[in-house]
Enzyme design. Structure first.
Site, PDB file in Angstrom:
ATOM      1  N   THR A 181       0.525   4.283  -2.681  1.00 60.56           N
ATOM      2  CA  THR A 181       0.271   5.700  -2.385  1.00 60.56           C
ATOM      3  C   THR A 181       1.342   6.585  -3.025  1.00 60.56           C
ATOM      4  O   THR A 181       1.052   7.702  -3.451  1.00 60.56           O
ATOM      5  CB  THR A 181       0.216   5.977  -0.879  1.00 60.56           C
ATOM      6  OG1 THR A 181       1.469   5.636  -0.255  1.00 60.56           O
ATOM      7  CG2 THR A 181      -0.911   5.179  -0.220  1.00 60.56           C
ATOM      8  N   LYS A 182       2.573   6.091  -3.102  1.00 61.44           N
ATOM      9  CA  LYS A 182       3.625   6.867  -3.755  1.00 61.44           C
ATOM     10  C   LYS A 182       3.412   6.919  -5.267  1.00 61.44           C
ATOM     11  O   LYS A 182       3.656   7.945  -5.914  1.00 61.44           O
ATOM     12  CB  LYS A 182       5.003   6.280  -3.419  1.00 61.44           C
ATOM     13  CG  LYS A 182       5.474   6.575  -2.002  1.00 61.44           C
ATOM     14  CD  LYS A 182       5.599   8.072  -1.772  1.00 61.44           C
ATOM     15  CE  LYS A 182       6.197   8.399  -0.425  1.00 61.44           C
ATOM     16  NZ  LYS A 182       6.357   9.865  -0.221  1.00 61.44           N
ATOM     17  N   LEU A 236       0.834  -1.197   0.000  1.00 59.24           N
ATOM     18  CA  LEU A 236       0.000   0.000   0.000  1.00 59.24           C
ATOM     19  C   LEU A 236       0.872   1.252   0.000  1.00 59.24           C
ATOM     20  O   LEU A 236       0.546   2.248  -0.649  1.00 59.24           O
ATOM     21  CB  LEU A 236      -0.938   0.006   1.210  1.00 59.24           C
ATOM     22  CG  LEU A 236      -1.831   1.241   1.333  1.00 59.24           C
ATOM     23  CD1 LEU A 236      -2.775   1.341   0.141  1.00 59.24           C
ATOM     24  CD2 LEU A 236      -2.626   1.214   2.628  1.00 59.24           C
ATOM     25  N   TYR A 237       1.976   1.213   0.740  1.00 59.68           N
ATOM     26  CA  TYR A 237       2.899   2.346   0.744  1.00 59.68           C
ATOM     27  C   TYR A 237       3.331   2.683  -0.685  1.00 59.68           C
ATOM     28  O   TYR A 237       3.288   3.840  -1.122  1.00 59.68           O
ATOM     29  CB  TYR A 237       4.125   2.027   1.604  1.00 59.68           C
ATOM     30  CG  TYR A 237       5.242   3.029   1.461  1.00 59.68           C
ATOM     31  CD1 TYR A 237       5.116   4.322   1.968  1.00 59.68           C
ATOM     32  CD2 TYR A 237       6.431   2.689   0.818  1.00 59.68           C
ATOM     33  CE1 TYR A 237       6.136   5.245   1.829  1.00 59.68           C
ATOM     34  CE2 TYR A 237       7.464   3.610   0.678  1.00 59.68           C
ATOM     35  CZ  TYR A 237       7.312   4.879   1.182  1.00 59.68           C
ATOM     36  OH  TYR A 237       8.326   5.796   1.043  1.00 59.68           O
ATOM     37  N   ALA A 238       3.747   1.641  -1.440  1.00 63.08           N
ATOM     38  CA  ALA A 238       4.157   1.843  -2.829  1.00 63.08           C
ATOM     39  C   ALA A 238       3.009   2.396  -3.665  1.00 63.08           C
ATOM     40  O   ALA A 238       3.205   3.278  -4.512  1.00 63.08           O
ATOM     41  CB  ALA A 238       4.661   0.530  -3.412  1.00 63.08           C
TER      42      ALA A 238
END
Length: 458
Positions: A259-260, A255-257
């Site tokens: 959002t980026k 999810l971090y990736a």
């Protein structure tokens, strides 16, 4: 003899009148109660409307796991901005943001009390640029470390405004006070694994917060040029190596990736519609002094010193996990280079007047190193044998291998990393033992390695 008067009719009449009075009294009381209830309800509705208009509900970030202090800060600033303290506060903001060199930049650095934000703020201030920091000091990791970074910045006359990037009113106020030439946007919810525990925090910061910042920037006059931190995580399940900017990034592994990657798409949109000059930087595993405690090199150092077992990941087919570890000084040079070559935004009044610059770059070290090698270097620096436990990499969004191709950044602004992992870790460990007050035995080991030209490099 006269008969006694007949009082029965009189008594009955009095009883009847008394009954009528009680009925009327009851009706009056009931009517009064209904009227009082309706008046009370009306007053309550008026009060609710009043407070809704004058005191908006706190943002979701206040309610998430990090206990953001945005509302407290906003209330303080709101009172300060319009009171006697307001003028003094505005003077501090201007002083911090005013450049001290000819043609110097005025840079708003978000996430200024973070790892990369602190180092970049110091580098910009040192060369004479004006720097104003912004940070919400969330509790994703030890806030005392962030406060120590803030103290370091204060010593160099850099003010860090304590607020959240979702606070549009506060951001707009800062742009009213200072005509920023650039924004270095480093504020974000970091970490791959934590997204499985608290996904909403990533949406709040990395997506909603970035949009909020872009909205304020598009309306500013003049519009600032923006340099912001994307991530090497956007390459996700890409298997082409080394990772290049033209490789596919539509398969995020976390999810971090995601959002980026969303941030990169939003940057394209605001560049296309509003003429904002935007440069994204894909960082590759940044490490060094004042680093983040959630990163492997940091908590490996802590656990080795405490005699705890450390877990070393390997892939499910038995291969070593490797990272393109990039020293903080090299990342700072890349950030400054991106700022120096950023063209001006072309919008005015929220409208695009001409095509604007849109760029994306890798910032890495170009030399992947296995996690096992990382641990071996730390063992040499600390003079302690680590208790290692090799386990399979969990399916939590981490990728097994990263390797940066930085030829584009080299071509456009001379980015060239110069710090190998052994040298960078020696500097980190020296800072770590000094900051946390570790015994002199470890410090002596570090000094010996430095005098012997770091044999761990070989």
């Amino acid at each position: 003899m006269a008969s006694p008067p007949d009082t029965s009719k009189t008594t009955k009449l009095e009883r009847y009148n008394s009954y009528i009075r009680r009925v009327n009294s009851t009706k009056l009381l009931a009517a009064s109660s209904k009227l009082l209830f309706r008046v009370t309800l009306l007053v309550a509705l008026v009060l609710i409307l009043f407070f809704t208009l004058n005191y908006p509900p706190i943002s979701d970030t206040k309610r998430d796991h990090y206990h953001h202090i945005h509302t407290t800060t906003h209330n303080f600033l709101s009172s300060a901005l319009y009171g006697a303290a307001g003028a003094a506060w505005e003077k501090q903001v201007r002083h911090s943001a005013t450049p001290r060199r000819p043609s110097g930049f005025s840079v708003l650095v978000t996430g200024a009390a973070g790892f990369v934000g602190t180092h970049c703020s110091l580098a910009l201030k040192k060369r004479g640029d004006g720097v104003l920091g912004l940070d919400n000091f969330n509790s994703y990791y030890d806030t005392s470390l962030k406060r120590s970074r803030q103290e370091l910045l204060q010593k160099h006359q850099i003010l860090v405004v304590e607020a959240d990037i979702n606070d549009a009113e506060l951001l707009s106020k800062l742009f009213d006070i200072v005509p920023f030439s650039h924004i270095l946007h480093l504020a974000a919810q970091a970490g791959v694994r934590y997204a499985m525990e608290n996904p909403q925090s990533y949406v709040n910061s990395n997506i909603a917060g970035f949009v909020n910042l872009l909205e304020v920037a598009k309306a500013a006059d003049p519009q600032p040029a923006i340099v912001w931190a994307s991530s090497s995580s956007v390459y996700g399940l890409n298997t082409d190596n080394p990772f290049s900017e033209d490789h596919r990034t539509d398969q995020p592994a976390s999810l971090y990736a995601a959002t980026k990657k969303a941030g990169e798409e939003m940057a394209h949109t605001y560049n296309h519609i509003y003429g904002l000059s935007i440069t994204g930087l894909r960082f590759f595993t940044v490490y060094g002094p004042w680093g983040r405690p959630d990163m492997a090199y940091f908590f490996f150092t802590k656990d080795i010193l405490q005699g705890k077992t450390i877990h070393i990941y390997e892939t499910h087919d038995g291969r070593a996990v490797a990272r393109d570890f990039t020293y903080i000084d090299d990342i700072v040079k890349g950030c400054v280079g991106a700022l120096d070559t950023a063209e001006k935004s072309t919008g005015s009044g929220g409208k695009k007047r001409a095509p604007a610059q849109l760029r994306i770059y890798n910032l890495g070290n170009t030399s992947p190193v296995s996690v096992g090698k990382l641990v071996a270097i730390l063992e040499s620096l600390l003079g302690i044998k680590a208790k290692k436990h090799v386990i399979k990499m969990p399916r939590n969004g981490d990728v097994p291998f990263t390797h940066a191709n930085v030829s584009l950044a080299y071509k456009d602004f001379g980015y060239k990393p110069t710090t190998d992992l052994a040298t960078g870790l020696r500097k980190f460990v020296k800072w770590y033992v000094g900051y946390y007050g570790i015994d002199s035995r470890v410090k002596k080991e570090i000094d010996n390695l430095a005098n012997n030209h770091h044999p761990v490099d070989e």
